[in-house]
Design a protein around this motif. Structure first.
Motif, PDB file in Angstrom:
ATOM      1  N   THR A 147      18.116 -11.564 -28.930  1.00  0.00           N
ATOM      2  CA  THR A 147      19.063 -12.676 -28.966  1.00  0.00           C
ATOM      3  C   THR A 147      19.029 -13.472 -27.667  1.00  0.00           C
ATOM      4  OG1 THR A 147      20.531 -11.495 -30.491  1.00  0.00           O
ATOM      5  CG2 THR A 147      21.502 -13.303 -29.243  1.00  0.00           C
ATOM      6  N   LEU A 148      18.756 -12.791 -26.563  1.00  0.00           N
ATOM      7  CA  LEU A 148      18.649 -13.457 -25.261  1.00  0.00           C
ATOM      8  C   LEU A 148      17.342 -14.234 -25.119  1.00  0.00           C
ATOM      9  CD1 LEU A 148      20.006 -10.690 -22.854  1.00  0.00           C
ATOM     10  CD2 LEU A 148      21.237 -12.635 -23.818  1.00  0.00           C
ATOM     11  N   GLY A 149      16.436 -14.044 -26.065  1.00  0.00           N
ATOM     12  CA  GLY A 149      15.152 -14.730 -26.000  1.00  0.00           C
ATOM     13  C   GLY A 149      14.000 -13.870 -25.554  1.00  0.00           C
ATOM     14  N   VAL A 150      14.227 -12.567 -25.399  1.00  0.00           N
ATOM     15  CA  VAL A 150      13.129 -11.671 -25.032  1.00  0.00           C
ATOM     16  C   VAL A 150      12.137 -11.617 -26.185  1.00  0.00           C
ATOM     17  CG1 VAL A 150      12.488  -9.299 -24.436  1.00  0.00           C
ATOM     18  CG2 VAL A 150      14.604 -10.295 -23.521  1.00  0.00           C
ATOM     19  N   PRO A 151      10.870 -11.935 -25.951  1.00  0.00           N
ATOM     20  CA  PRO A 151       9.903 -11.994 -27.053  1.00  0.00           C
ATOM     21  C   PRO A 151       9.484 -10.606 -27.523  1.00  0.00           C
ATOM     22  CG  PRO A 151       8.802 -12.432 -24.977  1.00  0.00           C
ATOM     23  CD  PRO A 151      10.259 -12.318 -24.656  1.00  0.00           C
ATOM     24  N   ARG A 152       9.037 -10.538 -28.762  1.00  0.00           N
ATOM     25  CA  ARG A 152       8.466  -9.305 -29.310  1.00  0.00           C
ATOM     26  C   ARG A 152       6.950  -9.402 -29.181  1.00  0.00           C
ATOM     27  NH1 ARG A 152       9.984  -4.999 -32.908  1.00  0.00           N
ATOM     28  NH2 ARG A 152      12.143  -5.775 -32.806  1.00  0.00           N
ATOM     29  N   LEU A 153       6.334  -8.359 -28.645  1.00  0.00           N
ATOM     30  CA  LEU A 153       4.898  -8.358 -28.392  1.00  0.00           C
ATOM     31  C   LEU A 153       4.242  -7.222 -29.166  1.00  0.00           C
ATOM     32  CD1 LEU A 153       2.691  -9.761 -26.652  1.00  0.00           C
ATOM     33  CD2 LEU A 153       3.049  -7.958 -24.955  1.00  0.00           C
ATOM     34  N   ALA A 154       3.219  -7.551 -29.941  1.00  0.00           N
ATOM     35  CA  ALA A 154       2.506  -6.540 -30.725  1.00  0.00           C
ATOM     36  C   ALA A 154       1.744  -5.594 -29.800  1.00  0.00           C
ATOM     37  CB  ALA A 154       1.549  -7.207 -31.696  1.00  0.00           C
ATOM     38  N   PRO A 155       1.615  -4.323 -30.179  1.00  0.00           N
ATOM     39  CA  PRO A 155       0.861  -3.373 -29.353  1.00  0.00           C
ATOM     40  C   PRO A 155      -0.600  -3.785 -29.205  1.00  0.00           C
ATOM     41  CG  PRO A 155       2.159  -2.227 -31.029  1.00  0.00           C
ATOM     42  CD  PRO A 155       2.197  -3.678 -31.382  1.00  0.00           C
ATOM     43  N   ARG A 156      -1.174  -3.496 -28.063  1.00  0.00           N
ATOM     44  CA  ARG A 156      -2.587  -3.781 -27.853  1.00  0.00           C
ATOM     45  C   ARG A 156      -3.463  -2.778 -28.588  1.00  0.00           C
ATOM     46  NH1 ARG A 156      -3.978  -4.209 -21.679  1.00  0.00           N
ATOM     47  NH2 ARG A 156      -2.406  -2.591 -21.378  1.00  0.00           N
ATOM     48  N   SER A 157      -4.660  -3.206 -28.928  1.00  0.00           N
ATOM     49  CA  SER A 157      -5.638  -2.313 -29.542  1.00  0.00           C
ATOM     50  C   SER A 157      -6.320  -1.502 -28.452  1.00  0.00           C
ATOM     51  CB  SER A 157      -6.680  -3.113 -30.325  1.00  0.00           C
ATOM     52  OG  SER A 157      -7.789  -2.293 -30.657  1.00  0.00           O
ATOM     53  N   LEU A 158      -6.092  -0.197 -28.463  1.00  0.00           N
ATOM     54  CA  LEU A 158      -6.723   0.652 -27.457  1.00  0.00           C
ATOM     55  C   LEU A 158      -8.232   0.721 -27.679  1.00  0.00           C
ATOM     56  CD1 LEU A 158      -6.387   2.451 -25.013  1.00  0.00           C
ATOM     57  CD2 LEU A 158      -5.851   4.356 -26.529  1.00  0.00           C
ATOM     58  N   GLU A 159      -8.668   0.630 -28.930  1.00  0.00           N
ATOM     59  CA  GLU A 159     -10.105   0.667 -29.205  1.00  0.00           C
ATOM     60  C   GLU A 159     -10.796  -0.570 -28.631  1.00  0.00           C
ATOM     61  OE1 GLU A 159     -14.005   1.230 -30.459  1.00  0.00           O
ATOM     62  OE2 GLU A 159     -12.366   2.570 -29.903  1.00  0.00           O
ATOM     63  N   ALA A 160     -10.188  -1.746 -28.805  1.00  0.00           N
ATOM     64  CA  ALA A 160     -10.773  -2.964 -28.227  1.00  0.00           C
ATOM     65  C   ALA A 160     -10.808  -2.869 -26.705  1.00  0.00           C
ATOM     66  CB  ALA A 160      -9.988  -4.187 -28.679  1.00  0.00           C
ATOM     67  N   LEU A 161      -9.736  -2.332 -26.123  1.00  0.00           N
ATOM     68  CA  LEU A 161      -9.674  -2.169 -24.672  1.00  0.00           C
ATOM     69  C   LEU A 161     -10.722  -1.162 -24.217  1.00  0.00           C
ATOM     70  CD1 LEU A 161      -7.851  -3.302 -22.379  1.00  0.00           C
ATOM     71  CD2 LEU A 161      -6.513  -1.209 -22.560  1.00  0.00           C
ATOM     72  N   ARG A 162     -10.908  -0.092 -24.993  1.00  0.00           N
ATOM     73  CA  ARG A 162     -11.906   0.935 -24.647  1.00  0.00           C
ATOM     74  C   ARG A 162     -13.305   0.330 -24.584  1.00  0.00           C
ATOM     75  NH1 ARG A 162     -15.810   4.067 -26.754  1.00  0.00           N
ATOM     76  NH2 ARG A 162     -15.693   2.867 -28.682  1.00  0.00           N
ATOM     77  N   ARG A 163     -13.643  -0.490 -25.568  1.00  0.00           N
ATOM     78  CA  ARG A 163     -14.977  -1.094 -25.592  1.00  0.00           C
ATOM     79  C   ARG A 163     -15.194  -1.982 -24.361  1.00  0.00           C
ATOM     80  NH1 ARG A 163     -13.785  -1.779 -31.234  1.00  0.00           N
ATOM     81  NH2 ARG A 163     -13.337  -3.998 -30.868  1.00  0.00           N
ATOM     82  N   MET A 164     -14.160  -2.746 -23.991  1.00  0.00           N
ATOM     83  CA  MET A 164     -14.269  -3.576 -22.787  1.00  0.00           C
ATOM     84  C   MET A 164     -14.426  -2.707 -21.541  1.00  0.00           C
ATOM     85  SD  MET A 164     -11.283  -6.367 -23.648  1.00  0.00           S
ATOM     86  CE  MET A 164     -11.389  -7.108 -22.011  1.00  0.00           C
ATOM     87  N   ALA A 165     -13.692  -1.598 -21.505  1.00  0.00           N
ATOM     88  CA  ALA A 165     -13.739  -0.726 -20.332  1.00  0.00           C
ATOM     89  C   ALA A 165     -15.098  -0.042 -20.195  1.00  0.00           C
ATOM     90  CB  ALA A 165     -12.632   0.316 -20.417  1.00  0.00           C
ATOM     91  N   VAL A 166     -15.741   0.288 -21.302  1.00  0.00           N
ATOM     92  CA  VAL A 166     -17.070   0.912 -21.244  1.00  0.00           C
ATOM     93  C   VAL A 166     -18.057  -0.006 -20.537  1.00  0.00           C
ATOM     94  CG1 VAL A 166     -19.053   1.608 -22.646  1.00  0.00           C
ATOM     95  CG2 VAL A 166     -16.754   2.416 -23.242  1.00  0.00           C
ATOM     96  N   HIS A 167     -18.046  -1.298 -20.902  1.00  0.00           N
ATOM     97  CA  HIS A 167     -18.947  -2.253 -20.249  1.00  0.00           C
ATOM     98  C   HIS A 167     -18.569  -2.452 -18.784  1.00  0.00           C
ATOM     99  CE1 HIS A 167     -21.018  -3.211 -23.938  1.00  0.00           C
ATOM    100  NE2 HIS A 167     -19.885  -3.543 -24.543  1.00  0.00           N
ATOM    101  N   ALA A 168     -17.265  -2.515 -18.515  1.00  0.00           N
ATOM    102  CA  ALA A 168     -16.813  -2.698 -17.139  1.00  0.00           C
ATOM    103  C   ALA A 168     -17.195  -1.499 -16.283  1.00  0.00           C
ATOM    104  CB  ALA A 168     -15.303  -2.916 -17.114  1.00  0.00           C
ATOM    105  N   ALA A 169     -17.098  -0.293 -16.855  1.00  0.00           N
ATOM    106  CA  ALA A 169     -17.441   0.915 -16.107  1.00  0.00           C
ATOM    107  C   ALA A 169     -18.919   0.929 -15.726  1.00  0.00           C
ATOM    108  CB  ALA A 169     -17.095   2.153 -16.929  1.00  0.00           C
TER     109      ALA A 169
END
Length: 323
Positions: A147-169
């Motif tokens: 009600t105060l305007g705090v937005p709702r944010l969908a959870p991040r995909s851990l699998e998508a993040l994992r794939r990015m982290a593999v390349h970054a590593a």
């Protein structure tokens, strides 16, 4: 479009002098007319840059530099009032609020005494404080926050993040900054097991970095700053933030004390680990301007070993989790 003005020490000093006079919040015991007319101001080095200023020893002046930041700053004042009764640690109070330039908001806040989690280690009792923080966040009524305007944010995909982290590593391995084999602990099936569960959204601070966690010299957590990024969403994001702020073991212990089971604890741990690998790789390749020493420290904290490292089978009987 008119460019927003740049806050200067003179701007801040004049505004602070007016606000302190109107609020009667001058420095305790200070009877100097010169000091009352020109309070000491200096920019906060961590976090806010030159949009956040110390005013004397008891106040912090925070200036929004665009319209979106102004909206979030005004929302923050109301949100802090909502969360304060639910938390065992302090939340800043606004002594004054308004506009420092047309359409640009400010808040003059009370300063919470203490250093930061980047300056002081959190003690065992401090971990209890963090557990109380996480527990309290779950108690804040989500509907009131929205009600105060705090937005709702969908959870991040851990699998998508994992794939990015593999390349970054791999990039970090070439730079001799990180062992790429460590990221292999998080497999694709494990990431799938750690997907966010439906119906678990709570109020999330979403910026529990070290500079936003106030810690006293004895290791107690005294307060939490900077509520402008709060969302309704995945509680594992705050566990991840604490892993960066106080280290993975302390973050997981605090979350466990707060009643979170293995799934959200491990999800938060791996969100933090993937994030730190990606951010450091981006910084080394010029895609991020974060301070290199801080990014390395956060990587080290997130990858500290915990007792529960492996993802095991989780029951799907209404949210029960293996511990």
């Amino acid at each position: 479009m008119t460019q927003a003005p740049t806050p200067t020490a003179d701007t801040v000093r004049q505004l602070a002098r007016t606000l302190l006079r109107k609020s009667g919040e001058g420095e305790a015991g200070d009877t100097s007319a010169a000091t009352a007319a020109a309070p000491e101001v200096r920019p906060v080095a961590e976090g806010g840059g030159h949009s956040t200023w110390w005013v004397g020893t008891r106040h912090v002046l925070r200036l929004a530099t665009d319209r979106d930041a102004s909206l979030r700053r005004r929302r923050e004042v109301r949100l802090r009032d909502l969360v304060r009764p639910h938390l065992p640690v302090a939340v800043p109070s606004a002594v004054a609020q308004g506009e420092w330039a047309p359409g640009l908001a400010y808040t003059l806040d009370t300063r919470i005494a203490g250093g930061t989690a980047d300056q002081h280690d959190v003690s065992a009792v401090g971990e209890d404080d963090l557990a109380g923080l996480l527990s309290g966040m779950r108690e804040v009524p989500v509907r009131q926050a929205e009600t105060l305007g705090v937005p709702r944010l969908a959870p991040r995909s851990l699998e998508a993040l994992r794939r990015m982290a593999v390349h970054a590593a791999e990039d970090l391995g070439k730079a001799d900054e990180f062992d790429p084999a460590r990221i292999a602990q998080l497999t694709a099936p494990a990431a799938a097991q750690l997907a966010a569960q439906p119906g678990t959204a709570v109020l999330v601070h979403h910026a529990l970095r070290g500079e936003h966690v106030v810690v006293s010299a004895d290791g107690r957590v005294r307060g939490v700053l900077e509520w402008t990024d709060a969302v309704v969403g995945d509680p594992a994001e705050d566990i991840a933030g604490l892993a960066l702020a106080v280290g993975a073991p302390a973050a997981v212990r605090a979350a466990t004390l707060a009643g979170y089971g293995a799934r959200p604890c491990l999800r938060g741990l791996w969100l933090a680990r993937c994030d730190t690998v990606i951010r450091l790789a981006d910084r080394l390749q010029g895609r991020d301007d974060g301070p290199l020493p801080l990014l390395r420290t956060q990587l080290r904290r997130a990858w500290e070993a915990i007792l529960l490292e492996r993802v095991t089978e989780f029951r799907e009987d209404g949210g029960g989790e293996e511990t």
